[in-house]
Design a protein around this motif. Structure first.
Motif, PDB file in Angstrom:
ATOM      1  N   LEU A   1       0.860  -1.197   0.000  1.00  0.00           N
ATOM      2  CA  LEU A   1       0.000   0.000   0.000  1.00  0.00           C
ATOM      3  C   LEU A   1       0.889   1.236   0.000  1.00  0.00           C
ATOM      4  CD1 LEU A   1      -2.698  -0.953   2.705  1.00  0.00           C
ATOM      5  CD2 LEU A   1      -2.853  -1.244   0.218  1.00  0.00           C
ATOM      6  N   ARG A   2       0.601   2.160  -0.892  1.00  0.00           N
ATOM      7  CA  ARG A   2       1.440   3.361  -1.010  1.00  0.00           C
ATOM      8  C   ARG A   2       0.582   4.607  -0.950  1.00  0.00           C
ATOM      9  NH1 ARG A   2       5.659   1.854  -5.799  1.00  0.00           N
ATOM     10  NH2 ARG A   2       5.005  -0.284  -6.077  1.00  0.00           N
ATOM     11  N   GLY A   3       0.129   4.933   0.230  1.00  0.00           N
ATOM     12  CA  GLY A   3      -0.631   6.179   0.402  1.00  0.00           C
ATOM     13  C   GLY A   3      -2.087   6.062  -0.010  1.00  0.00           C
ATOM     14  N   VAL A   4      -2.776   5.060   0.526  1.00  0.00           N
ATOM     15  CA  VAL A   4      -4.187   4.845   0.169  1.00  0.00           C
ATOM     16  C   VAL A   4      -5.105   5.596   1.133  1.00  0.00           C
ATOM     17  CG1 VAL A   4      -6.050   3.147   0.040  1.00  0.00           C
ATOM     18  CG2 VAL A   4      -3.796   2.598  -0.902  1.00  0.00           C
ATOM     19  N   SER A   5      -5.927   6.465   0.586  1.00  0.00           N
ATOM     20  CA  SER A   5      -6.956   7.140   1.383  1.00  0.00           C
ATOM     21  C   SER A   5      -8.320   6.831   0.770  1.00  0.00           C
ATOM     22  CB  SER A   5      -6.761   8.658   1.370  1.00  0.00           C
ATOM     23  OG  SER A   5      -5.513   8.997   1.943  1.00  0.00           O
ATOM     24  N   LEU A   6      -9.283   6.566   1.621  1.00  0.00           N
ATOM     25  CA  LEU A   6     -10.647   6.379   1.117  1.00  0.00           C
ATOM     26  C   LEU A   6     -11.649   6.611   2.225  1.00  0.00           C
ATOM     27  CD1 LEU A   6     -11.893   3.409   2.119  1.00  0.00           C
ATOM     28  CD2 LEU A   6     -10.275   2.568   0.445  1.00  0.00           C
ATOM     29  N   ARG A   7     -12.875   6.796   1.805  1.00  0.00           N
ATOM     30  CA  ARG A   7     -13.968   7.056   2.741  1.00  0.00           C
ATOM     31  C   ARG A   7     -15.178   6.264   2.288  1.00  0.00           C
ATOM     32  NH1 ARG A   7     -15.471  13.173   2.912  1.00  0.00           N
ATOM     33  NH2 ARG A   7     -13.594  13.217   4.168  1.00  0.00           N
ATOM     34  N   LEU A   8     -15.806   5.570   3.231  1.00  0.00           N
ATOM     35  CA  LEU A   8     -17.031   4.830   2.917  1.00  0.00           C
ATOM     36  C   LEU A   8     -18.175   5.484   3.666  1.00  0.00           C
ATOM     37  CD1 LEU A   8     -16.504   0.974   3.236  1.00  0.00           C
ATOM     38  CD2 LEU A   8     -16.648   2.368   1.187  1.00  0.00           C
ATOM     39  N   LEU A   9     -19.273   5.717   2.951  1.00  0.00           N
ATOM     40  CA  LEU A   9     -20.446   6.321   3.579  1.00  0.00           C
ATOM     41  C   LEU A   9     -21.462   5.256   3.945  1.00  0.00           C
ATOM     42  CD1 LEU A   9     -20.889   9.313   1.109  1.00  0.00           C
ATOM     43  CD2 LEU A   9     -19.632   9.263   3.279  1.00  0.00           C
ATOM     44  N   ALA A  10     -22.314   5.555   4.878  1.00  0.00           N
ATOM     45  CA  ALA A  10     -23.382   4.624   5.259  1.00  0.00           C
ATOM     46  C   ALA A  10     -24.272   4.359   4.049  1.00  0.00           C
ATOM     47  CB  ALA A  10     -24.203   5.210   6.402  1.00  0.00           C
ATOM     48  N   GLY A  11     -24.610   3.095   3.845  1.00  0.00           N
ATOM     49  CA  GLY A  11     -25.515   2.729   2.767  1.00  0.00           C
ATOM     50  C   GLY A  11     -24.879   2.719   1.390  1.00  0.00           C
TER      51      GLY A  11
ATOM     52  N   LEU B   1     -24.720 -11.442  -3.679  1.00  0.00           N
ATOM     53  CA  LEU B   1     -24.888 -10.044  -4.089  1.00  0.00           C
ATOM     54  C   LEU B   1     -26.163  -9.449  -3.491  1.00  0.00           C
ATOM     55  CD1 LEU B   1     -24.024  -7.632  -5.835  1.00  0.00           C
ATOM     56  CD2 LEU B   1     -25.187  -8.698  -7.767  1.00  0.00           C
ATOM     57  N   ASN B   2     -27.249 -10.239  -3.526  1.00  0.00           N
ATOM     58  CA  ASN B   2     -28.507  -9.755  -2.955  1.00  0.00           C
ATOM     59  C   ASN B   2     -28.379  -9.445  -1.473  1.00  0.00           C
ATOM     60  OD1 ASN B   2     -30.090  -9.654  -5.188  1.00  0.00           O
ATOM     61  ND2 ASN B   2     -30.720 -11.798  -5.055  1.00  0.00           N
ATOM     62  N   HIS B   3     -27.681 -10.321  -0.736  1.00  0.00           N
ATOM     63  CA  HIS B   3     -27.500 -10.076   0.699  1.00  0.00           C
ATOM     64  C   HIS B   3     -26.668  -8.816   0.946  1.00  0.00           C
ATOM     65  CE1 HIS B   3     -29.551 -13.514   2.187  1.00  0.00           C
ATOM     66  NE2 HIS B   3     -28.860 -14.326   1.420  1.00  0.00           N
ATOM     67  N   LEU B   4     -25.634  -8.638   0.129  1.00  0.00           N
ATOM     68  CA  LEU B   4     -24.804  -7.441   0.294  1.00  0.00           C
ATOM     69  C   LEU B   4     -25.630  -6.187   0.019  1.00  0.00           C
ATOM     70  CD1 LEU B   4     -21.523  -8.612  -1.526  1.00  0.00           C
ATOM     71  CD2 LEU B   4     -21.928  -8.491   0.937  1.00  0.00           C
ATOM     72  N   MET B   5     -26.427  -6.221  -1.045  1.00  0.00           N
ATOM     73  CA  MET B   5     -27.224  -5.043  -1.405  1.00  0.00           C
ATOM     74  C   MET B   5     -28.317  -4.769  -0.372  1.00  0.00           C
ATOM     75  SD  MET B   5     -27.280  -5.486  -5.513  1.00  0.00           S
ATOM     76  CE  MET B   5     -28.292  -4.053  -5.797  1.00  0.00           C
ATOM     77  N   GLU B   6     -28.869  -5.853   0.175  1.00  0.00           N
ATOM     78  CA  GLU B   6     -29.895  -5.681   1.205  1.00  0.00           C
ATOM     79  C   GLU B   6     -29.314  -4.974   2.432  1.00  0.00           C
ATOM     80  OE1 GLU B   6     -32.361  -8.623   4.027  1.00  0.00           O
ATOM     81  OE2 GLU B   6     -32.170  -9.272   1.949  1.00  0.00           O
ATOM     82  N   ARG B   7     -28.100  -5.388   2.816  1.00  0.00           N
ATOM     83  CA  ARG B   7     -27.443  -4.724   3.951  1.00  0.00           C
ATOM     84  C   ARG B   7     -27.174  -3.250   3.651  1.00  0.00           C
ATOM     85  NH1 ARG B   7     -26.760  -7.346   8.974  1.00  0.00           N
ATOM     86  NH2 ARG B   7     -27.942  -9.218   8.544  1.00  0.00           N
ATOM     87  N   CYS B   8     -26.787  -2.996   2.406  1.00  0.00           N
ATOM     88  CA  CYS B   8     -26.558  -1.611   1.994  1.00  0.00           C
ATOM     89  C   CYS B   8     -27.811  -0.777   2.163  1.00  0.00           C
ATOM     90  CB  CYS B   8     -26.196  -1.593   0.523  1.00  0.00           C
ATOM     91  SG  CYS B   8     -24.504  -1.332   0.286  1.00  0.00           S
ATOM     92  N   ARG B   9     -28.915  -1.318   1.694  1.00  0.00           N
ATOM     93  CA  ARG B   9     -30.195  -0.575   1.792  1.00  0.00           C
ATOM     94  C   ARG B   9     -30.560  -0.310   3.242  1.00  0.00           C
ATOM     95  NH1 ARG B   9     -31.483  -3.612  -2.963  1.00  0.00           N
ATOM     96  NH2 ARG B   9     -32.264  -5.357  -1.738  1.00  0.00           N
ATOM     97  N   ALA B  10     -30.074  -1.174   4.151  1.00  0.00           N
ATOM     98  CA  ALA B  10     -30.342  -0.964   5.576  1.00  0.00           C
ATOM     99  C   ALA B  10     -29.346   0.024   6.195  1.00  0.00           C
ATOM    100  CB  ALA B  10     -30.285  -2.306   6.311  1.00  0.00           C
ATOM    101  N   GLY B  11     -28.454   0.581   5.362  1.00  0.00           N
ATOM    102  CA  GLY B  11     -27.558   1.623   5.860  1.00  0.00           C
ATOM    103  C   GLY B  11     -26.138   1.177   6.127  1.00  0.00           C
ATOM    104  N   VAL B  12     -25.825  -0.090   5.822  1.00  0.00           N
ATOM    105  CA  VAL B  12     -24.464  -0.586   6.068  1.00  0.00           C
ATOM    106  C   VAL B  12     -23.537  -0.100   4.948  1.00  0.00           C
ATOM    107  CG1 VAL B  12     -23.059  -2.683   6.318  1.00  0.00           C
ATOM    108  CG2 VAL B  12     -25.370  -2.603   7.267  1.00  0.00           C
ATOM    109  N   ALA B  13     -22.318   0.263   5.315  1.00  0.00           N
ATOM    110  CA  ALA B  13     -21.297   0.628   4.325  1.00  0.00           C
ATOM    111  C   ALA B  13     -20.603  -0.659   3.896  1.00  0.00           C
ATOM    112  CB  ALA B  13     -20.283   1.592   4.946  1.00  0.00           C
ATOM    113  N   VAL B  14     -20.633  -0.950   2.595  1.00  0.00           N
ATOM    114  CA  VAL B  14     -20.106  -2.236   2.107  1.00  0.00           C
ATOM    115  C   VAL B  14     -18.951  -1.995   1.132  1.00  0.00           C
ATOM    116  CG1 VAL B  14     -20.671  -4.342   0.833  1.00  0.00           C
ATOM    117  CG2 VAL B  14     -22.384  -3.319   2.342  1.00  0.00           C
ATOM    118  N   LEU B  15     -17.825  -2.639   1.403  1.00  0.00           N
ATOM    119  CA  LEU B  15     -16.674  -2.580   0.494  1.00  0.00           C
ATOM    120  C   LEU B  15     -16.322  -4.002   0.095  1.00  0.00           C
ATOM    121  CD1 LEU B  15     -14.396  -0.892  -0.859  1.00  0.00           C
ATOM    122  CD2 LEU B  15     -13.047  -1.251   1.214  1.00  0.00           C
ATOM    123  N   VAL B  16     -16.352  -4.263  -1.205  1.00  0.00           N
ATOM    124  CA  VAL B  16     -16.110  -5.621  -1.702  1.00  0.00           C
ATOM    125  C   VAL B  16     -14.919  -5.624  -2.647  1.00  0.00           C
ATOM    126  CG1 VAL B  16     -17.123  -7.589  -2.893  1.00  0.00           C
ATOM    127  CG2 VAL B  16     -18.586  -6.059  -1.611  1.00  0.00           C
ATOM    128  N   ALA B  17     -13.873  -6.362  -2.275  1.00  0.00           N
ATOM    129  CA  ALA B  17     -12.763  -6.589  -3.211  1.00  0.00           C
ATOM    130  C   ALA B  17     -13.207  -7.688  -4.149  1.00  0.00           C
ATOM    131  CB  ALA B  17     -11.511  -7.002  -2.456  1.00  0.00           C
TER     132      ALA B  17
END
Ligand code: ATP
Ligand code: MG
Length: 236
Positions: free
Chosen positions: A39-49, A196-212
């Protein structure tokens, strides 16, 4: 399925709490005289949902980044904040507590303990995060389609079942941040759609999801893509 309805957590001073932020992360690995700057200087921000896909070639730093974000690994430079609290440069116990409370992590190598059944794995995860609601274990297993496999050990599961069990475990603590490292790498199209459906459902409930992921199917459903190349984010 339980949801945490956390899409707009506000501090007492009125500022919005950001689920996950990374500031200038560096991570170096040494093998003999050889140094890899993962990792060489990685910045990121995840928002709710928000559903974000992290994409990049093999060896580009995706798993290293997720491990640092989850506090499973410590960056050599920079820091991570989870729900407004610093994750980096704290004791392992403090990081584990923060992770148990706020983060669901689905690791590339699998996150189930081999010597525990699916159900026992989920119970352990729930108790670590302070939850022990039996009903929600049953709900979780039913929703993810693993009721019949509840007493199975990880070695007795098919690849697709293991992937879904790993996801059930990551979701079981009802996290505000979900980090998934190639959750559909070794599954068929139907299981990929289920995950994918489970991940998207969690997102709709406000969870911040990051998927590699290397999956275009997952990426096309994401709100945003982040590309990583040689440890640097090339496009946000
Ligand atoms: N524990 C370690 N010791 C030494 N080198 C490591 C270690 N972990 C990762 N690396 C190196 O860091 C770089 C980034 O690895 P990482 O696992 O983050 O890649 P990735 O993007 O997840 O790849 P993949 O798509 O294959 O899973 C690679 O060059 C890898 O060899
Ligand atoms: Mg990886």
């Amino acid at each position: 399925m339980p949801t945490n309805g956390n899409s707009c957590q506000i501090r007492s001073n009125g500022a919005e709490v950001r689920p996950l932020e990374a500031f200038e992360l560096y991570r170096f690995f040494h093998r003999g005289d050889d140094e890899t700057a993962a990792l060489r200087g990685v910045s990121l921000r995840l928002l709710a949902g928000e559903f974000v896909a992290l994409m990049g070639p093999s060896g580009s730093g995706k798993s290293t980044l997720l491990a640092c974000l989850a506090g499973l690994d410590e960056p050599d430079g920079g820091h991570v904040e989870v729900m407004g609290q610093r994750m980096s440069r704290r004791s392992e116990a403090a990081r584990a507590a923060l992770r148990a409370r706020h983060i669901g992590m689905l690791m590339q190598t699998g996150n189930l303990f081999d010597h525990l059944t699916v159900e026992a794995n989920i119970k352990l995860q729930m108790s670590l995060s302070g939850q022990s609601n039996r009903q929600s274990i049953e709900q979780l297993l039913a929703v993810i389609g693993l009721t019949r496999q509840r007493q199975a050990y990880p070695s007795q599961l098919s690849g697709g079942e293991a992937a879904r069990a790993g996801l059930a475990l990551a979701l079981s603590s009802n996290p505000q941040v979900l980090l998934a490292d190639e959750p559909t790498a070794e599954v068929d199209a139907t299981t990929e759609a289920t995950i994918l459906n489970h991940l998207m459902e969690r997102c709709r409930a406000g969870v911040a999801v990051l998927v590699a992921t290397h999956s275009e199917v997952i990426a096309t459903h994401a709100d945003r893509r982040i590309s990583i190349q040689d440890g640097r984010i090339t496009y946000v």
